[in-house]
Design a protein around this motif. Structure first.
Motif, PDB file in Angstrom:
ATOM      1  N   ARG A  57       0.789  -1.195  -0.108  1.00  0.00           N
ATOM      2  CA  ARG A  57       0.023   0.048  -0.049  1.00  0.00           C
ATOM      3  C   ARG A  57       0.734   1.266  -0.044  1.00  0.00           C
ATOM      4  NH1 ARG A  57      -4.105  -1.133   4.938  1.00  0.00           N
ATOM      5  NH2 ARG A  57      -4.121  -3.408   4.451  1.00  0.00           N
ATOM      6  N   ARG A  58       1.966   1.188   0.750  1.00  0.00           N
ATOM      7  CA  ARG A  58       2.829   2.463   0.838  1.00  0.00           C
ATOM      8  C   ARG A  58       3.336   2.787  -0.533  1.00  0.00           C
ATOM      9  NH1 ARG A  58       7.342   1.510   4.474  1.00  0.00           N
ATOM     10  NH2 ARG A  58       8.031   3.512   3.914  1.00  0.00           N
ATOM     11  N   LEU A  59       3.898   1.471  -1.144  1.00  0.00           N
ATOM     12  CA  LEU A  59       4.495   1.649  -2.507  1.00  0.00           C
ATOM     13  C   LEU A  59       3.365   2.270  -3.530  1.00  0.00           C
ATOM     14  CD1 LEU A  59       6.938   1.553  -4.221  1.00  0.00           C
ATOM     15  CD2 LEU A  59       6.358  -0.989  -4.575  1.00  0.00           C
ATOM     16  N   ARG A  60       2.125   1.729  -3.441  1.00  0.00           N
ATOM     17  CA  ARG A  60       1.137   2.273  -4.412  1.00  0.00           C
ATOM     18  C   ARG A  60       0.629   3.510  -4.177  1.00  0.00           C
ATOM     19  NH1 ARG A  60      -1.185  -2.813  -3.484  1.00  0.00           N
ATOM     20  NH2 ARG A  60      -2.626  -1.806  -1.925  1.00  0.00           N
ATOM     21  N   ARG A  61       0.787   3.935  -2.803  1.00  0.00           N
ATOM     22  CA  ARG A  61       0.538   5.370  -2.730  1.00  0.00           C
ATOM     23  C   ARG A  61       1.452   6.225  -3.238  1.00  0.00           C
ATOM     24  NH1 ARG A  61       0.431   5.262   2.943  1.00  0.00           N
ATOM     25  NH2 ARG A  61      -1.601   3.964   2.605  1.00  0.00           N
ATOM     26  N   LYS A  65       1.215   9.295  -6.017  1.00  0.00           N
ATOM     27  CA  LYS A  65       1.842  10.486  -5.785  1.00  0.00           C
ATOM     28  C   LYS A  65       2.638  10.924  -6.812  1.00  0.00           C
ATOM     29  CE  LYS A  65       1.613  11.068  -0.696  1.00  0.00           C
ATOM     30  NZ  LYS A  65       2.564  11.421   0.390  1.00  0.00           N
ATOM     31  N   VAL A  66       3.560  10.321  -7.245  1.00  0.00           N
ATOM     32  CA  VAL A  66       4.498  10.596  -8.618  1.00  0.00           C
ATOM     33  C   VAL A  66       3.678  10.684  -9.639  1.00  0.00           C
ATOM     34  CG1 VAL A  66       6.367   9.646  -9.902  1.00  0.00           C
ATOM     35  CG2 VAL A  66       6.360   9.356  -7.448  1.00  0.00           C
ATOM     36  N   LEU A  67       2.814  10.033 -10.054  1.00  0.00           N
ATOM     37  CA  LEU A  67       1.819  10.004 -11.214  1.00  0.00           C
ATOM     38  C   LEU A  67       1.137  11.328 -11.119  1.00  0.00           C
ATOM     39  CD1 LEU A  67       0.791   6.363 -11.700  1.00  0.00           C
ATOM     40  CD2 LEU A  67       2.417   7.796 -13.162  1.00  0.00           C
ATOM     41  N   ALA A  68       0.535  11.740 -10.038  1.00  0.00           N
ATOM     42  CA  ALA A  68      -0.235  13.024  -9.811  1.00  0.00           C
ATOM     43  C   ALA A  68       0.712  14.149  -9.916  1.00  0.00           C
ATOM     44  CB  ALA A  68      -1.040  12.834  -8.313  1.00  0.00           C
TER      45      ALA A  68
END
Length: 85
Positions: A57-61, A65-68
């Motif tokens: 979950r931390r990695l997906r989050r 954030k990078v994509l956003a």
């Protein structure tokens, strides 16, 4: 260890400070830089252990954030380009 440039720098190039435009560009990219550093921190913390559900979950989050941040930076760049065109 000293990092050598690909080409020798003249005295003028060595004393060159960033311009206001260059500093503004860096400032505009700071949200993306911060998001990428956060993602890198997560990846480094996961290098030496098995990934748990919480880690995933931390990695997906962090990836989101990078994509956003990339999307936001791209949209700002496109808006500036369209206005300036």
């Amino acid at each position: 260890m000293k990092i050598l440039p690909l080409h020798p720098l003249s005295d003028v190039e060595q004393d060159h400070e960033p311009t206001d435009t260059e500093l503004d560009a860096i400032d505009a990219e700071m949200p993306l830089i911060r998001a990428e550093v956060e993602e890198l921190d997560v990846r480094i913390s996961l290098m030496d252990r098995p990934v748990t559900e919480l880690d995933a979950r931390r990695l997906r989050r962090a990836r989101r954030k990078v994509l956003a941040a990339r999307r936001e930076l791209t949209n700002q760049t496109r808006t500036v380009t369209e206005v300036g065109a």
